[in-house]
Design an enzyme around this catalytic site. Structure first.
Site, PDB file in Angstrom:
ATOM      1  N   GLY A 132     -37.077  75.910  15.601  1.00  0.00           N
ATOM      2  CA  GLY A 132     -36.394  76.167  16.875  1.00  0.00           C
ATOM      3  C   GLY A 132     -36.793  77.533  17.419  1.00  0.00           C
ATOM      4  N   ARG A 186     -41.268  71.328  15.545  1.00  0.00           N
ATOM      5  CA  ARG A 186     -40.657  71.119  14.229  1.00  0.00           C
ATOM      6  C   ARG A 186     -41.566  70.247  13.353  1.00  0.00           C
ATOM      7  NH1 ARG A 186     -35.790  73.418  13.801  1.00  0.00           N
ATOM      8  NH2 ARG A 186     -34.373  73.518  15.585  1.00  0.00           N
ATOM      9  N   ASP A 234     -36.081  78.467   7.495  1.00  0.00           N
ATOM     10  CA  ASP A 234     -36.292  77.910   6.151  1.00  0.00           C
ATOM     11  C   ASP A 234     -37.322  76.784   6.114  1.00  0.00           C
ATOM     12  OD1 ASP A 234     -34.386  76.491   7.599  1.00  0.00           O
ATOM     13  OD2 ASP A 234     -33.393  75.733   5.810  1.00  0.00           O
ATOM     14  N   THR A 283     -34.508  83.227  12.772  1.00  0.00           N
ATOM     15  CA  THR A 283     -33.545  82.161  13.095  1.00  0.00           C
ATOM     16  C   THR A 283     -32.267  82.771  13.660  1.00  0.00           C
ATOM     17  OG1 THR A 283     -32.063  80.437  12.252  1.00  0.00           O
ATOM     18  CG2 THR A 283     -32.777  82.046  10.646  1.00  0.00           C
ATOM     19  N   ILE A 284     -31.731  82.113  14.664  1.00  0.00           N
ATOM     20  CA  ILE A 284     -30.446  82.567  15.197  1.00  0.00           C
ATOM     21  C   ILE A 284     -29.347  82.338  14.161  1.00  0.00           C
ATOM     22  CG2 ILE A 284     -31.071  82.174  17.631  1.00  0.00           C
ATOM     23  CD1 ILE A 284     -29.117  79.699  17.498  1.00  0.00           C
ATOM     24  N   ASP A 285     -29.608  81.445  13.198  1.00  0.00           N
ATOM     25  CA  ASP A 285     -28.561  81.065  12.235  1.00  0.00           C
ATOM     26  C   ASP A 285     -28.299  82.148  11.179  1.00  0.00           C
ATOM     27  OD1 ASP A 285     -28.691  78.666  13.597  1.00  0.00           O
ATOM     28  OD2 ASP A 285     -29.883  77.650  12.059  1.00  0.00           O
ATOM     29  N   ASP A 323     -29.503  82.421   8.299  1.00  0.00           N
ATOM     30  CA  ASP A 323     -29.191  81.764   7.022  1.00  0.00           C
ATOM     31  C   ASP A 323     -30.318  81.847   5.994  1.00  0.00           C
ATOM     32  OD1 ASP A 323     -30.980  80.087   8.264  1.00  0.00           O
ATOM     33  OD2 ASP A 323     -29.768  78.271   8.092  1.00  0.00           O
ATOM     34  N   ARG A 327      -4.155  77.154  28.397  1.00  0.00           N
ATOM     35  CA  ARG A 327      -4.891  76.117  27.671  1.00  0.00           C
ATOM     36  C   ARG A 327      -5.396  76.622  26.329  1.00  0.00           C
ATOM     37  NH1 ARG A 327      -8.704  74.222  32.670  1.00  0.00           N
ATOM     38  NH2 ARG A 327      -7.409  72.485  33.382  1.00  0.00           N
ATOM     39  N   MET A 387     -23.682  77.281  17.439  1.00  0.00           N
ATOM     40  CA  MET A 387     -24.696  76.766  16.510  1.00  0.00           C
ATOM     41  C   MET A 387     -24.594  77.472  15.157  1.00  0.00           C
ATOM     42  SD  MET A 387     -28.164  76.173  18.692  1.00  0.00           S
ATOM     43  CE  MET A 387     -28.458  74.626  19.553  1.00  0.00           C
ATOM     44  N   GLY A 388     -25.577  77.223  14.313  1.00  0.00           N
ATOM     45  CA  GLY A 388     -25.604  77.901  13.012  1.00  0.00           C
ATOM     46  C   GLY A 388     -25.925  76.973  11.861  1.00  0.00           C
ATOM     47  N   ARG A 389     -26.065  75.683  12.189  1.00  0.00           N
ATOM     48  CA  ARG A 389     -26.332  74.665  11.183  1.00  0.00           C
ATOM     49  C   ARG A 389     -25.303  74.746  10.050  1.00  0.00           C
ATOM     50  NH1 ARG A 389     -32.591  73.571  10.966  1.00  0.00           N
ATOM     51  NH2 ARG A 389     -32.364  71.868  12.436  1.00  0.00           N
ATOM     52  N   GLU A 419     -20.839  74.544  14.433  1.00  0.00           N
ATOM     53  CA  GLU A 419     -21.215  73.124  14.540  1.00  0.00           C
ATOM     54  C   GLU A 419     -21.246  72.408  13.188  1.00  0.00           C
ATOM     55  OE1 GLU A 419     -25.229  72.905  16.114  1.00  0.00           O
ATOM     56  OE2 GLU A 419     -26.042  74.079  14.450  1.00  0.00           O
ATOM     57  N   ARG A 466      -9.349  72.094  26.005  1.00  0.00           N
ATOM     58  CA  ARG A 466     -10.682  71.773  26.541  1.00  0.00           C
ATOM     59  C   ARG A 466     -11.758  72.279  25.579  1.00  0.00           C
ATOM     60  NH1 ARG A 466      -9.857  70.767  32.208  1.00  0.00           N
ATOM     61  NH2 ARG A 466      -8.001  69.478  32.065  1.00  0.00           N
ATOM     62  N   HIS A 474     -27.977  75.280  23.294  1.00  0.00           N
ATOM     63  CA  HIS A 474     -29.233  76.047  23.372  1.00  0.00           C
ATOM     64  C   HIS A 474     -29.150  77.299  24.235  1.00  0.00           C
ATOM     65  CE1 HIS A 474     -30.379  72.130  21.808  1.00  0.00           C
ATOM     66  NE2 HIS A 474     -31.345  72.779  21.193  1.00  0.00           N
ATOM     67  N   ARG A 491     -29.955  80.278  22.372  1.00  0.00           N
ATOM     68  CA  ARG A 491     -31.345  80.578  21.989  1.00  0.00           C
ATOM     69  C   ARG A 491     -32.207  80.995  23.165  1.00  0.00           C
ATOM     70  NH1 ARG A 491     -32.651  75.456  18.462  1.00  0.00           N
ATOM     71  NH2 ARG A 491     -34.363  75.290  19.914  1.00  0.00           N
TER      72      ARG A 491
HETATM   73  O1  F6P Z   1     -31.860  76.487  13.505  1.00  0.00           O
HETATM   74  C1  F6P Z   1     -31.595  76.874  14.798  1.00  0.00           C
HETATM   75  C2  F6P Z   1     -30.791  75.852  15.524  1.00  0.00           C
HETATM   76  O2  F6P Z   1     -30.544  76.335  16.827  1.00  0.00           O
HETATM   77  C3  F6P Z   1     -29.488  75.444  14.836  1.00  0.00           C
HETATM   78  O3  F6P Z   1     -28.457  76.387  15.012  1.00  0.00           O
HETATM   79  C4  F6P Z   1     -29.226  74.116  15.496  1.00  0.00           C
HETATM   80  O4  F6P Z   1     -28.431  73.281  14.673  1.00  0.00           O
HETATM   81  C5  F6P Z   1     -30.604  73.543  15.651  1.00  0.00           C
HETATM   82  O5  F6P Z   1     -31.496  74.641  15.646  1.00  0.00           O
HETATM   83  C6  F6P Z   1     -30.805  72.757  16.918  1.00  0.00           C
HETATM   84  O6  F6P Z   1     -32.063  72.198  16.873  1.00  0.00           O
HETATM   85  P1  F6P Z   1     -32.855  71.604  18.141  1.00  0.00           P
HETATM   86  O7  F6P Z   1     -33.460  72.746  18.869  1.00  0.00           O
HETATM   87  O8  F6P Z   1     -33.891  70.745  17.510  1.00  0.00           O
HETATM   88  O9  F6P Z   1     -31.870  70.870  18.972  1.00  0.00           O
END
Ligand code: F6P
Length: 341
Positions: free
Chosen positions: A11, A72, A103, A125-127, A129, A162, A169-171, A222, A265, A271, A274
């Site tokens: 990504g 990917r 990774d 990675t933004i994650d 991780d 509300r 994100m973050g997997r 997520e 809500r 994205h 990112r």
């Molecule tokens: O690994 C980065 C990431 O943005 C995750 O946080 C997210 O789950 C995934 O990629 C989304 O992937 P794609 O860009 O394939 O939708």
């Protein structure tokens, strides 16, 4: 003079272009040549390349995305793929390949290193991780975007009394949710590393109402769960076998509304986290990661990943970086509960 390749895989992530600037500037200072491999590992399979000189990377430090594009594609998917990558590496006469990725990309870089290729990793990675480094570039930008979103959601949530559930994100790691949630003053944070019950979540929200605070913000990673499986999109797995996560916020919102009666809500940041310009920190990290990767290549230190330890840049084995995901320590999450509600 040596020739090194550089590719950006997985990504995209704010700071990728800064890494490319770091790579090219350092290589120029050592009189080495850089070949850009386009679209991640797909470019190594198809010999899709572009020459990267100072002109090619001029004025891009502040730009999001990657001028090399990304994919990917998994170069280790089959034996034939791996052989093709090795053949193209030889034909391009590379003296080393700098792989900028998370990774998956770095896992492939490690496998190819074991198969004889001279690879070096840069942790992207933004994650946040990846093990073996205190930080990955891109994380700081994602956190700031998510924090700003949470700031904005506060005023509209308050005006309407509300509950707003914001999914980040973050997997399978809760870093973005933790950092953005705390910085943005979310009332509840839900992460994959620690399972919360809906009862706990709703008690925090109703507790706020009892104190006269008639709105709440819930920050959800997520990859969190509420007593079931991960919530995924109904799409095929990617080439590395990952499901696409997403949709938990809707489930949580429905539960909150049913259990508390408060109008709820959802916002899925997706994205947006990112896209766009990297923060100053991610530009700085990207530039130095890129330069340090060339330093390693120049010194013949392959099979390594550049890493940030405190304020120092070091090299760690790629194996260390891809062995295990870096996740939030549940003890740190529990300590942060004082900020909930
Ligand atoms: O690994 C980065 C990431 O943005 C995750 O946080 C997210 O789950 C995934 O990629 C989304 O992937 P794609 O860009 O394939 O939708």
């Amino acid at each position: 003079m040596k020739t090194f390749g550089v590719l950006t895989g997985g990504g995209d992530c704010p700071g990728l272009n800064a890494v490319l600037v770091g790579v090219v500037r350092k290589a120029a200072s050592l009189n080495h040549k850089i070949i850009g491999i386009r679209r991640g590992w797909a470019g190594m399979l198809e010999k899709d390349t572009v020459s990267l000189d100072r002109e090619a990377v001029s004025g891009i430090v502040h730009r999001g995305g990657t001028i090399l594009k990304t994919s990917r594609t998994n170069p280790c998917k089959t034996k034939e793929y791996m052989e093709k990558v090795k053949k193209n590496y030889a034909e391009l006469k590379l003296d080393g390949l700098i792989c900028v990725g998370g990774d998956d990309t770095l896992g492939a870089a490690h496998k190819l290193f074991q198969a004889g290729l001279k690879t070096i990793g840069v942790p992207k990675t933004i994650d946040n991780d990846l093990s073996g480094t205190d930080r990955t570039f891109g994380f700081d930008t994602a956190v700031n975007i998510a924090m700003e979103a949470i700031d904005r959601l506060h005023t509209t949530a308050e005006s309407h009394d509300r509950v707003l559930v914001v999914e980040v994100m973050g997997r399978h790691a809760g870093w973005i949710a933790m950092y953005a949630g705390l910085a943005g003053g979310a009332d509840v944070i839900m992460i994959p590393e620690v399972q919360m019950t809906m009862e706990e979540v709703c008690n925090i929200i109703t507790g706020r109402h009892k104190r006269g605070r008639d709105f709440s913000i819930v920050a959800v990673a997520e990859g969190a769960t509420i007593g079931g499986d991960f919530v995924t999109k109904d799409v095929p797995k990617d080439e590395f076998g990952h499901v696409r996560l997403g949709g938990l916020a809707d489930i949580i919102a429905k539960e909150i509304e049913q259990r508390t009666g408060y109008e709820t809500r959802t916002v899925v940041l997706g994205h947006l986290q990112r896209g766009g310009s990297p923060t100053a920190y991610d530009r700085w990290l990207g530039l130095w990661f890129g330069a340090k990767a060339v330093e390693l290549a120049d010194a013949g230190q392959f099979g390594k990943m550049v890493s940030l330890r405190g304020t120092k840049f070091i090299a760690v084995d790629l194996e260390e970086a891809v062995g295990q995901l870096s996740t939030v320590d549940p003890k740190d999450f529990d300590a942060a509960r004082i900020f909930f509600g």
